[in-house]
Enzyme design. Structure first.
Site, PDB file in Angstrom:
ATOM      1  CD1 TRP A 130      34.977  35.444  41.185  1.00  0.00           C
ATOM      2  CD2 TRP A 130      34.007  37.398  41.729  1.00  0.00           C
ATOM      3  NE1 TRP A 130      35.961  36.307  41.615  1.00  0.00           N
ATOM      4  CE2 TRP A 130      35.389  37.514  41.956  1.00  0.00           C
ATOM      5  CE3 TRP A 130      33.192  38.499  41.987  1.00  0.00           C
ATOM      6  CZ2 TRP A 130      35.976  38.667  42.442  1.00  0.00           C
ATOM      7  CZ3 TRP A 130      33.770  39.649  42.463  1.00  0.00           C
ATOM      8  CH2 TRP A 130      35.153  39.734  42.683  1.00  0.00           C
ATOM      9  CG  ASP A 211      30.287  41.853  38.443  1.00  0.00           C
ATOM     10  OD1 ASP A 211      30.866  42.926  38.197  1.00  0.00           O
ATOM     11  OD2 ASP A 211      30.847  40.895  39.004  1.00  0.00           O
ATOM     12  CE  LYS A 246      39.109  40.044  35.828  1.00  0.00           C
ATOM     13  NZ  LYS A 246      39.568  39.100  36.795  1.00  0.00           N
TER      14      LYS A 246
HETATM   15  C1  LMR Z   1      38.807  35.681  39.146  1.00  0.00           C
HETATM   16  O1  LMR Z   1      37.621  35.356  39.152  1.00  0.00           O
HETATM   17  O2  LMR Z   1      39.724  34.867  39.130  1.00  0.00           O
HETATM   18  C2  LMR Z   1      39.177  37.131  39.123  1.00  0.00           C
HETATM   19  O3  LMR Z   1      38.043  37.913  39.016  1.00  0.00           O
HETATM   20  C3  LMR Z   1      40.066  37.513  40.233  1.00  0.00           C
HETATM   21  C4  LMR Z   1      39.366  37.562  41.554  1.00  0.00           C
HETATM   22  O4  LMR Z   1      39.391  38.616  42.175  1.00  0.00           O
HETATM   23  O5  LMR Z   1      38.819  36.547  41.996  1.00  0.00           O
END
Ligand code: LMR
Length: 398
Positions: A130, A211, A246
């Site tokens: 992420w 996480d 979520k």
């Molecule tokens: C995502 O990965 O789309 C979500 O966790 C929202 C974000 O904050 O990026």
């Protein structure tokens, strides 16, 4: 005065949302941001949350500051969910938990803490991860590297490479792991693979930063926490950031938690104190509304069970959409293999589409994916899945 300040290019995920909203295509589908939409494309308010909201609103009560660590009931809820109610580590009082502003807030407070007390530590994230993981840790002046994770060629985990990489890390280095529903790939480790990784981390005296933003969307509440509980069982130092965005559909309330598992209860007290101080220096204390919702839903037996069922219903709908998308694509493009769609878990699939194909999906069909090819399966529903499959097939064919 401010001319030396660079323009901000925008966030690769949140920026897509603005673009989607201003798109006039009547068929547009948002498969970018990780938000669960229901079968009619609406953001749901869970029934258990509605009940909690009614209780909070009646009567309307004063709003004092919360403690720096947030509401006790919120903190206990995080602990029970992550480590198991009545688990040994909780009985021994070895976990320091604070309520945080979503998962991002937990990562930020955890990274600040690591920077202060383990200044030599580097942080390693999965390749890919992420995007905000990297931004948050770098924002705390921590050097960020990456460990091998996803194999583009096979759409699977590069397990051997991952393990060998972790074997050569230095004492107190931080390895950021996704216990379930890996973001962005949807590719998770099996329990046996977790056992091996965690064993190596223990041997190398590394710090696990887990996480978990999608608990309940993979297998079930307990199985999705396997890596966390196993790390605790073998005595690995563990930081856990968790989010209720979520699984309680409370995105805007910013509710999450940060837990640090310590060897002794005395250390947990010290850590807890310093986490409080870190919070004080950034934002003093969390807001109260979301914390009350978490407290009410999670700590009432009946509401809690209701919540679990609602999460599993979301999980099952996503699974059904994975199956449907795969079967339509398979019919349209029989020479290609779409097994990855049903093998990957949670909200996301890594489609492997090229930047050009992603651009075409957006401009010609109004179908939005993140530029790294991540697709949010929770944006699919019975009314748009055929359209999305058709659009995907077209861009894949050309
Ligand atoms: C995502 O990965 O789309 C979500 O966790 C929202 C974000 O904050 O990026």
């Amino acid at each position: 005065m401010f001319t030396h300040i660079d323009y901000y290019a925008g966030d690769p995920i949140l920026g897509l949302m603005d673009k989607f909203v201003s798109d006039n295509n009547p068929h547009k589908v948002n498969l970018g941001i990780g938000i669960y939409y229901d079968e009619v494309g609406e953001l749901p308010v869970l029934e258990c949350v509605k009940t909690a909201e009614r209780l909070i609103a009646n009567p309307i009560t004063p709003r004092p500051y919360l403690p720096m660590a947030g509401l006790l009931g919120h903190r206990v809820a995080c602990q029970n969910l992550l480590f198991g109610a009545g688990s040994q580590v909780l009985q021994e009082d070895r976990v320091a938990t604070i309520a945080t502003l979503g998962g991002s807030g937990a990562l930020k407070v955890g990274a600040e803490f690591i920077h202060q007390f383990f200044p030599q530590s580097k942080c390693y994230v999965s390749d890919p991860t992420w995007s905000n993981h990297i931004a948050i840790f770098e924002g705390c002046d921590i050097e960020v590297g990456s460990y091998p994770y996803y194999d583009n060629a096979t759409s699977r985990l590069k397990f051997d490479e991952m393990l060998s990489f972790i074997k050569q890390l230095n004492k107190n280095d931080v390895v950021l792991l996704h216990p379930c529903c890996h973001n962005p790939t949807g590719v998770d480790l099996t329990p046996e693979q977790w056992d091996q990784v965690l064993k190596v981390m223990k041997q190398q005296q590394l710090i696990a930063f887990m996480d978990i933003a999608y608990q309940g969307f993979g297998e079930d509440m307990a199985q999705d926490a396997y890596a966390i509980r196993q790390a605790v069982a073998i005595g690995l130092p563990v930081f856990v950031s968790n989010s209720f965005s979520k699984n309680l559909s409370l995105y805007g309330e910013r509710v999450g938690g940060l837990s640090v598992v310590c060897p002794t209860s005395d250390e947990a007290k010290r850590v807890f104190g310093q986490l409080n101080y870190t919070v004080r220096r950034i934002y003093t204390c969390p807001p109260s509304h979301g914390g009350h919702v978490v407290d009410i839903v999670m700590n009432d037996e009946e509401l809690h069970q209701h919540w679990v069922n609602e999460v599993y219903a979301m999980r099952d709908r996503i699974k059904a959409m994975r199956l449907k998308l795969k079967s339509v694509l398979q019919t349209k493009l029989p020479e290609r293999n779409f097994d990855y769609l049903t093998e990957q878990k949670g909200m996301f699939s890594f489609t492997g589409l090229t930047p050009k194909q992603i651009e075409r999906l957006q401009s010609e069909y109004g179908v939005y994916l993140v530029s790294n090819s991540r697709m949010c399966m929770a944006g699919l529903n019975v009314s748009n899945v055929d359209y999305v499959a058709e659009a995907m097939a077209r861009v894949l064919e050309d």
